[in-house]
Design a protein around this motif. Structure first.
Motif, PDB file in Angstrom:
ATOM      1  N   ILE A 163      68.576  50.717  41.898  1.00  0.00           N
ATOM      2  CA  ILE A 163      67.722  51.315  42.936  1.00  0.00           C
ATOM      3  C   ILE A 163      67.174  50.226  43.870  1.00  0.00           C
ATOM      4  CG2 ILE A 163      65.556  52.576  43.322  1.00  0.00           C
ATOM      5  CD1 ILE A 163      66.416  54.257  40.884  1.00  0.00           C
ATOM      6  N   ALA A 222      57.416  58.884  44.096  1.00  0.00           N
ATOM      7  CA  ALA A 222      57.572  59.068  42.651  1.00  0.00           C
ATOM      8  C   ALA A 222      56.251  59.528  42.046  1.00  0.00           C
ATOM      9  CB  ALA A 222      58.032  57.769  41.998  1.00  0.00           C
ATOM     10  N   SER A 250      58.098  55.827  37.759  1.00  0.00           N
ATOM     11  CA  SER A 250      59.540  55.555  37.704  1.00  0.00           C
ATOM     12  C   SER A 250      60.222  56.099  38.958  1.00  0.00           C
ATOM     13  CB  SER A 250      60.176  56.235  36.501  1.00  0.00           C
ATOM     14  OG  SER A 250      59.423  55.929  35.372  1.00  0.00           O
ATOM     15  N   THR A 267      63.253  57.171  41.080  1.00  0.00           N
ATOM     16  CA  THR A 267      64.642  57.588  40.871  1.00  0.00           C
ATOM     17  C   THR A 267      65.429  57.365  42.161  1.00  0.00           C
ATOM     18  OG1 THR A 267      64.215  59.800  41.664  1.00  0.00           O
ATOM     19  CG2 THR A 267      63.892  59.433  39.306  1.00  0.00           C
ATOM     20  N   GLU A 268      66.731  57.595  42.059  1.00  0.00           N
ATOM     21  CA  GLU A 268      67.592  57.417  43.232  1.00  0.00           C
ATOM     22  C   GLU A 268      67.157  58.366  44.351  1.00  0.00           C
ATOM     23  OE1 GLU A 268      71.698  57.136  41.945  1.00  0.00           O
ATOM     24  OE2 GLU A 268      72.271  57.774  43.981  1.00  0.00           O
ATOM     25  N   ARG A 269      66.736  59.565  43.948  1.00  0.00           N
ATOM     26  CA  ARG A 269      66.339  60.541  44.980  1.00  0.00           C
ATOM     27  C   ARG A 269      65.075  60.078  45.722  1.00  0.00           C
ATOM     28  NH1 ARG A 269      63.162  64.885  45.091  1.00  0.00           N
ATOM     29  NH2 ARG A 269      62.746  64.812  42.866  1.00  0.00           N
TER      30      ARG A 269
END
Ligand SMILES: C[S@@+](CC[C@H](N)C(=O)[O-])C[C@H]1O[C@@H](n2cnc3c(N)ncnc32)[C@H](O)[C@@H]1O
Length: 496
Positions: free
Chosen positions: A38, A89, A97, A99-101
Motif C-alpha cells: 500500500i 480508514a 489499518s 486497506t487498498e481501497r
C-alpha cells in the motif's frame, strides 16, 4: 507569491472535503499501519500524478524566487494522500489499518482536489498548514534543537522524512532563524514568524479547519473506547436514571419516526427504552459518526428483535437524510461534542415542521470545584483568559442556537453527581474522548499534549490517594431542552 488571502477559499474547501494534511488521527491508536504494497501504491501513484501535472512555473507562482526543492510538490501530494488514507480508514472502520481501497480513494480525492484548485494553490495551502504546525511548535518551545525540528519528533512525529526543505523555506521567508548556543544549533521564530503564526491560526480557525480536526480526533477517541458503558457507569452511575427521565421529557410517542443522534453504544436506544417506546408502528434510526461505537450498539440489538430500528454512521453536522423525514430528533449526551449551530440546523432540516427536537447535554464544566481545578491544572494552565476554558456549552448556548429554528422551547437544568475516583478513566474520558480542553490542547505540539495528559493523570492519582469518595464527588450541571420545529417556509402571519 500567494498570501493567506489567496488560499483562504482553498483551505475552506479542503476543510469541507475528506482531505487531511496533518494526520493527528494517525496517533490516536498507535501508528497507522500501511503494509508495504500500500505504501508503494501511494508512493508510485503520487509520483506519477506529480510528474504528469506539476509545471515548473507553478513554483514561481507559489513561491516567487524562494529556493524550494524540486521534490517538495511530490512530498506534499504523498503526505496528503497518505494522511487522507489514514483518515478514511479511521472514519470508515475506526481502525488504523489502511486497506487498498482507502489508499485508492485517498489518491482519487487528493488528485481531484489538486486538479480542481490548481497545483500551485494546493501547494501553497499545504505549506501554510505545515508551517502552522512548525511555527506553533517553535512558538510554544521558544526554541528547538535543529535535530528535533528536522525529525519532527516533538511536533510532527508521523512524518517519516526530514523537515529540511521546510526549515530552509522558513529561513528564506524570514519567519524562522537558526542560531548557535554552546556549540549546538537551534531554530527559533522571528517576529515575522510570530505574526505569520497569528495569521495562519486566524485562517485555520475561521475556515473551520482546526475545529474539524478536533471533532475528528474526538470521534476517533470514542471509537477507541472499548469500555464506554463501564466508563460511564463508573463516572456517572445515575446516567441510566437520567436517560429514562429524559425519554419521558422528550414527549416521543409510539408510532413516531425518530432519529437519534450520537447513539454511542446504544444506552439510550435500548437500555433507556427508546426503541421499545417507539414500537413496531414507528421507526428509529440511530446514528453515530464513530464506527466502533455503532458496532457496540449493534451488538446490543441481537437479543432485541426490532426490525423498526436502523443504524447509520453519520455526524450530527451532516445527516444523510432528506428534508422533513422525521417526527422527532433526539440526542443524549452528544450535542456538546458537535458544532452546535450546524448540528441544530441539520436537526431542523430533517424534521417535519411541528416535529420535536430534544437534547440532554452537560453544561459548562465545574472548574470552580477544588478537586476539578487541581486535577486539570496541567491543562487549564494553558488557558489565557479571557478565553473560554473548556469546550462545553454554557447555559444559553443551545437555547440560543435552537431559537431561530424551534418554538415552544422548554429548558430544564439540573445536576448529576460525577465520581472522580478512577484517575485513568476520568482523565481519558474528559481529556481525550470529550476533548474538554481541545481548543487549547490542539494548539500545542503533539509531544507536549501527550505529556500534559500524563501529568493530569498523575494529578488525579495523587488526589484519589488523598481524598474520600465523598470528597471526590463533583456535581455536574446538565440541561434538558425540547422544542417544536418551526415551518420556516410558511408565510409570516398577516401576509397572503
Ligand atoms: C458521551 S457519548 C453518548 C452516547 C449515548 N447517547 C449515551 O447516552 O450513552 C457521545 C457520542 O457522541 C458521538 N459523537 C461525537 N461527535 C459527534 C458528532 N459530531 N455528531 C454526532 N455524534 C457525535 C460519539 O461518537 C459518542 O458515541
Amino acid at each position: 507569491m500567494y498570501q493567506v488571502e489567496d488560499v483562504r477559499h482553498v483551505i475552506a474547501d479542503l476543510t469541507n472535503s475528506s482531505l487531511v494534511v496533518s494526520p493527528w488521527l494517525a496517533y490516536v491508536g498507535g501508528r497507522v499501519r500501511f503494509d508495504s504494497c500500500i505504501s508503494d501504491m501511494l508512493y508510485w501513484g503520487t509520483r506519477d500524478f506529480t510528474q504528469a501535472h506539476w509545471r515548473r512555473e507553478y513554483l514561481t507562482k507559489a513561491f516567487g524566487t524562494l529556493p524550494v526543492h524540486s521534490r517538495f510538490p511530490r512530498t506534499a501530494v504523498f503526505e496528503t494522500a497518505a494522511s487522507t488514507a489514514a483518515f478514511l480508514a479511521y472514519e470508515q472502520t475506526g481502525r488504523p489499518s489502511v486497506t487498498e481501497r482507502h489508499a485508492t480513494d485517498a489518491l482519487h480525492v487528493t488528485e481531484d482536489f489538486i486538479l480542481q484548485h490548481g497545483f500551485d494553490y494546493f501547494l501553497s495551502s499545504y505549506v501554510m498548514l505545515t508551517m502552522y504546525e512548525n511555527h506553533n511548535a517553535l512558538n510554544y518551545y521558544g526554541q528547538m534543537r535543529e535535530g528535533d525540528f528536522l525529525s519532527g519528533r516533538l511536533h510532527r512525529p508521523w512524518v517519516d522524512y526530514e523537515l529540511d526543505d521546510e526549515l530552509i523555506l522558513s529561513c528564506e521567508l524570514g519567519t524562522a532563524e537558526l542560531f548557535v548556543d554552546s556549540g549546538e544549533r537551534f531554530v527559533r521564530l522571528t517576529t515575522k514568524g510570530r505574526d505569520r503564526l497569528s495569521d495562519y491560526y486566524a485562517l485555520l480557525k475561521e475556515t473551520g479547519y482546526l475545529d474539524k480536526r478536533n471533532r475528528s480526533l474526538r470521534i476517533s477517541h470514542f471509537s477507541e473506547m472499548e469500555d464506554y458503558d463501564s466508563v460511564v457507569q463508573q463516572i456517572a452511575p445515575t446516567a441510566g436514571d437520567l436517560r429514562r427521565s429524559f425519554l419521558d421529557f422528550t414527549t416521543i410517542q409510539p408510532g413516531m419516526r425518530v432519529l437519534e443522534i450520537g447513539c454511542g453504544s446504544g444506552s439510550f436506544t435500548f437500555d433507556a427504552g427508546l426503541v421499545d417506546l417507539v414500537g413496531p408502528n414507528g421507526s428509529v434510526v440511530a446514528t453515530d459518526p464513530a464506527p466502533r461505537m455503532l458496532e457496540r450498539a449493534m451488538m446490543k440489538r441481537d437479543p432485541h428483535d426490532v426490525p423498526w430500528l436502523d443504524f447509520v454512521q453519520a455526524p450530527a453536522e451532516n445527516l444523510p437524510f432528506p428534508d422533513g423525514s422525521f417526527d422527532a430528533v433526539v440526542n443524549m449526551l452528544a450535542m456538546h461534542l458537535t458544532d452546535i449551530p450546524t448540528a441544530v440546523k441539520e436537526m431542523h432540516r430533517v424534521l417535519k415542521p411541528g416535529g420535536i427536537v430534544a437534547s440532554f447535554h452537560p453544561l459548562d464544566f465545574p472548574m470552580a470545584n477544588s478537586i476539578v481545578q487541581e486535577w486539570f491544572r496541567p491543562v487549564s494552565s494553558l488557558v489565557q483568559q479571557p478565553k473560554r476554558e473548556t469546550t462545553m456549552p454554557e447555559k444559553s448556548t443551545v437555547p440560543d442556537a435552537v431559537a431561530p429554528y424551534f418554538r415552544d422551547v422548554v429548558c430544564q437544568e439540573t445536576s448529576t453527581p460525577n465520581y472522580y475516583t478512577n484517575p485513568d478513566i476520568v482523565t481519558r474520558f474528559y481529556l481525550e474522548s470529550v476533548g474538554l480542553f481541545d481548543d487549547h490542547l490542539t494548539r500545542i505540539p503533539w509531544a507536549e499534549r501527550t505529556r500534559l495528559i500524563e501529568e493530569t493523570r498523575n494529578n488525579g492519582r495523587r488526589l484519589c490517594s488523598m481524598h474520600t469518595t465523598e470528597e471526590l464527588t463533583v456535581e455536574y450541571p446538565v440541561q434538558m431542552l425540547r422544542g417544536i420545529a418551526r415551518d420556516l417556509n410558511a408565510s409570516p402571519k398577516g401576509c397572503a
